[in-house]
Motif scaffolding. Structure first.
Motif, PDB file in Angstrom:
ATOM      1  N   UNK A   1       0.967  -1.352   0.045  1.00 39.07           N
ATOM      2  CA  UNK A   1       0.067   0.100   0.051  1.00 39.07           C
ATOM      3  C   UNK A   1       0.985   1.313  -0.180  1.00 39.07           C
ATOM      4  N   UNK A   2       0.850   1.966  -0.968  1.00 41.73           N
ATOM      5  CA  UNK A   2       1.510   3.300  -0.901  1.00 41.73           C
ATOM      6  C   UNK A   2       1.186   4.372  -0.128  1.00 41.73           C
ATOM      7  N   UNK A   3       1.535   5.404  -0.095  1.00 40.30           N
ATOM      8  CA  UNK A   3       1.318   6.709   0.871  1.00 40.30           C
ATOM      9  C   UNK A   3      -0.063   7.058   0.680  1.00 40.30           C
ATOM     10  N   UNK A   4      -0.641   7.155  -0.601  1.00 44.71           N
ATOM     11  CA  UNK A   4      -1.761   7.584  -0.920  1.00 44.71           C
ATOM     12  C   UNK A   4      -2.865   6.862  -0.878  1.00 44.71           C
ATOM     13  N   UNK A   5      -2.560   5.327  -0.202  1.00 46.05           N
ATOM     14  CA  UNK A   5      -3.545   4.339  -0.254  1.00 46.05           C
ATOM     15  C   UNK A   5      -3.716   3.422  -1.330  1.00 46.05           C
ATOM     16  N   UNK A   6      -3.216   3.893  -2.396  1.00 46.39           N
ATOM     17  CA  UNK A   6      -3.256   2.865  -3.646  1.00 46.39           C
ATOM     18  C   UNK A   6      -2.429   1.480  -3.214  1.00 46.39           C
ATOM     19  N   UNK A   7      -3.109   0.465  -3.563  1.00 41.31           N
ATOM     20  CA  UNK A   7      -2.487  -0.747  -3.421  1.00 41.31           C
ATOM     21  C   UNK A   7      -2.094  -1.495  -4.807  1.00 41.31           C
ATOM     22  N   UNK A   8      -0.976  -2.151  -4.836  1.00 39.27           N
ATOM     23  CA  UNK A   8      -0.445  -2.960  -6.257  1.00 39.27           C
ATOM     24  C   UNK A   8      -0.038  -4.180  -5.652  1.00 39.27           C
ATOM     25  N   UNK A   9       0.229  -5.078  -6.559  1.00 40.31           N
ATOM     26  CA  UNK A   9       0.981  -6.558  -6.231  1.00 40.31           C
ATOM     27  C   UNK A   9       2.306  -6.268  -6.972  1.00 40.31           C
ATOM     28  N   UNK A  10       3.321  -6.552  -6.406  1.00 38.93           N
ATOM     29  CA  UNK A  10       4.531  -6.621  -6.862  1.00 38.93           C
ATOM     30  C   UNK A  10       5.198  -8.072  -7.576  1.00 38.93           C
ATOM     31  N   UNK A  11       5.452  -8.078  -8.601  1.00 37.34           N
ATOM     32  CA  UNK A  11       5.869  -9.723  -9.363  1.00 37.34           C
ATOM     33  C   UNK A  11       7.413  -9.571  -9.416  1.00 37.34           C
ATOM     34  N   UNK A  12       8.105  -8.388  -9.290  1.00 39.16           N
ATOM     35  CA  UNK A  12       9.597  -8.329  -9.578  1.00 39.16           C
ATOM     36  C   UNK A  12      10.003  -7.144  -9.069  1.00 39.16           C
ATOM     37  N   UNK A  13      11.397  -6.834  -8.994  1.00 36.64           N
ATOM     38  CA  UNK A  13      11.912  -5.720  -8.783  1.00 36.64           C
ATOM     39  C   UNK A  13      12.412  -5.982  -7.273  1.00 36.64           C
ATOM     40  N   UNK A  14      13.021  -4.821  -6.607  1.00 40.20           N
ATOM     41  CA  UNK A  14      13.727  -4.891  -5.314  1.00 40.20           C
ATOM     42  C   UNK A  14      12.831  -4.067  -4.310  1.00 40.20           C
ATOM     43  N   UNK A  15      13.003  -4.679  -3.241  1.00 42.92           N
ATOM     44  CA  UNK A  15      12.058  -4.385  -2.037  1.00 42.92           C
ATOM     45  C   UNK A  15      13.049  -4.106  -0.911  1.00 42.92           C
ATOM     46  N   UNK A  16      13.264  -2.981   0.108  1.00 46.18           N
ATOM     47  CA  UNK A  16      13.935  -3.059   0.954  1.00 46.18           C
ATOM     48  C   UNK A  16      13.294  -3.073   2.155  1.00 46.18           C
ATOM     49  N   UNK A  17      13.476  -3.785   3.133  1.00 43.18           N
ATOM     50  CA  UNK A  17      12.720  -3.850   4.401  1.00 43.18           C
ATOM     51  C   UNK A  17      13.261  -2.534   5.354  1.00 43.18           C
ATOM     52  N   UNK A  18      12.458  -1.873   6.021  1.00 35.50           N
ATOM     53  CA  UNK A  18      12.956  -0.992   7.158  1.00 35.50           C
ATOM     54  C   UNK A  18      13.664  -1.983   8.299  1.00 35.50           C
ATOM     55  N   UNK A  19      14.885  -1.532   8.543  1.00 37.07           N
ATOM     56  CA  UNK A  19      15.725  -2.251   9.719  1.00 37.07           C
ATOM     57  C   UNK A  19      16.582  -3.461   9.335  1.00 37.07           C
ATOM     58  N   UNK A  20      16.348  -3.591   7.895  1.00 37.16           N
ATOM     59  CA  UNK A  20      17.433  -4.640   7.290  1.00 37.16           C
ATOM     60  C   UNK A  20      18.323  -4.177   6.199  1.00 37.16           C
ATOM     61  N   UNK A  21      19.449  -4.809   6.246  1.00 33.89           N
ATOM     62  CA  UNK A  21      20.667  -4.356   5.126  1.00 33.89           C
ATOM     63  C   UNK A  21      20.701  -2.737   5.056  1.00 33.89           C
ATOM     64  N   UNK A  22      20.602  -1.994   5.988  1.00 31.90           N
ATOM     65  CA  UNK A  22      20.769  -0.849   6.024  1.00 31.90           C
ATOM     66  C   UNK A  22      19.850   0.200   5.841  1.00 31.90           C
ATOM     67  N   UNK A  23      18.662  -0.311   5.643  1.00 31.75           N
ATOM     68  CA  UNK A  23      17.405   0.667   5.439  1.00 31.75           C
ATOM     69  C   UNK A  23      16.702   0.678   6.896  1.00 31.75           C
ATOM     70  N   UNK A  24      16.799   2.106   7.459  1.00 30.80           N
ATOM     71  CA  UNK A  24      16.531   2.518   8.542  1.00 30.80           C
ATOM     72  C   UNK A  24      15.568   3.675   8.477  1.00 30.80           C
TER      73      UNK A  24
END
Length: 330
Positions: free
Chosen positions: A307-330
């Protein structure tokens, strides 16, 4: 190859003495050939005792991943039914693809002690120091349309978790889509590549590649990777025998491939249970931008629903996702 066969026989009966005559009959080689194989294994660090009128017994073995150690555990498997255990290779994925284009049947697993050109997603390198990790790729030839294998990497991720749990007694988690994580740090990467027939666009082969950090010490990782990477030995506080881990991971891959794609619900349920990304704040990363979102769920096609900041939802099938608190994303 006789030394691999002799090693396999010794491993089948680890508490027994096996006579040279019995091994000679079983393998169809001379007793002198058995003796030469025993001496060659001793030179490689295998401790093999011998006793008059009793034969040979394996007392201890170095941490090597080789055909003789895997042939017994993998008997009857399609995946791993053929093995190529190499010392050094540029990339196990690349070697699998070379053999695929040469006509090698499916089921081959290529394993290397060291990769000089290990690859990860998005063209990144995968550090593969000698004797530390488990670096393997499998050659598969599913009779499916290319669109039917888009979620295959997610299935592989579940199989890797199954194999690690069977060998080590600990189950890691999955960071969508294909990073295997233990205690918040990256333990394993997965890269799946496929080949298409140029005229018909039919699927020719599928090659999942797996790199697991097994007995790495912190100093075995480069300085830029060290803060985000870990190994099984670091997390468990003890070394892990790589041949045992290899056998369990390959058996898990074999079980998974046997039910792909008909067994989707089982693997989808396990993927959802293993995946730690839903419920976290994430960044969606493209070459041109970074976008904040909230990860909500894994849908029925293994896609990440955000869910994006504007409330829009989408389904990702590829690409890169960084999780807060992991791998340097804080």
């Amino acid at each position: 190859m006789s030394r691999e066969n002799v090693l396999s026989l010794l491993l089948e009966r680890p508490t027994e003495y096996l006579s040279g005559e019995a091994m000679s009959r079983a393998l169809g080689i001379s007793r002198a050939g058995v003796w030469k194989a025993i001496e060659a294994l001793r030179q490689e660090g295998y401790e093999i005792s011998s006793a008059p009128n009793r034969g040979y017994r394996l007392e201890s073995a170095p941490d090597r991943v080789r055909e003789g150690e895997l042939a017994g555990p993998l008997a009857g498997c399609l995946v791993g039914g053929s093995l190529a255990c190499l010392d050094t290779i540029d990339s196990t994925n690349t070697e699998c693809k070379r053999r695929a284009m040469a006509g090698t049947p499916e089921g081959l697993v290529v394993i290397a002690e060291e990769q000089t050109g290990g690859r990860g997603r998005l063209g990144r390198s995968f550090q593969s120091p000698r004797g530390c990790g488990l670096y393997l790729s499998a050659l598969l030839r599913p009779r499916l349309e290319p669109a039917a294998v888009t979620d295959f990497t997610a299935w592989v991720a579940v199989a890797v978790c199954d194999g690690i749990e069977a060998a080590c007694g600990v189950r890691p988690r999955i960071k969508w889509t294909n990073d295997i994580v233990l205690n918040g740090k990256k333990l394993c990467g997965i890269l799946t590549e496929l080949g298409l027939e140029s005229e018909s666009n039919a699927l020719e082969y599928l090659v999942p590649g797996i790199g697991i950090n097994v007995n790495h010490r912190p100093e075995d990782f480069s300085e830029d990777v060290r803060p985000m990477a870990t190994s099984l030995a670091q997390e468990l506080g003890r070394p892990v025998r790589r041949s045992l881990l290899a056998a369990e991971v390959i058996k898990a891959l074999d079980r998974m491939y046997a039910v792909f794609p008909q067994g989707k619900q089982e693997y989808l349920d396990k993927y959802r249970a293993d995946c730690l990304t839903p419920g976290n704040q994430v960044q969606l990363i493209t070459p041109a931008s970074r976008q904040e979102a909230r990860a909500l769920a894994i849908d029925d096609d293994f896609r990440l629903v955000v869910e994006l900041a504007d409330g829009t939802r989408k389904a990702l099938s590829a690409g890169e996702v960084s999780v807060r608190g992991m791998y340097g994303y804080v």
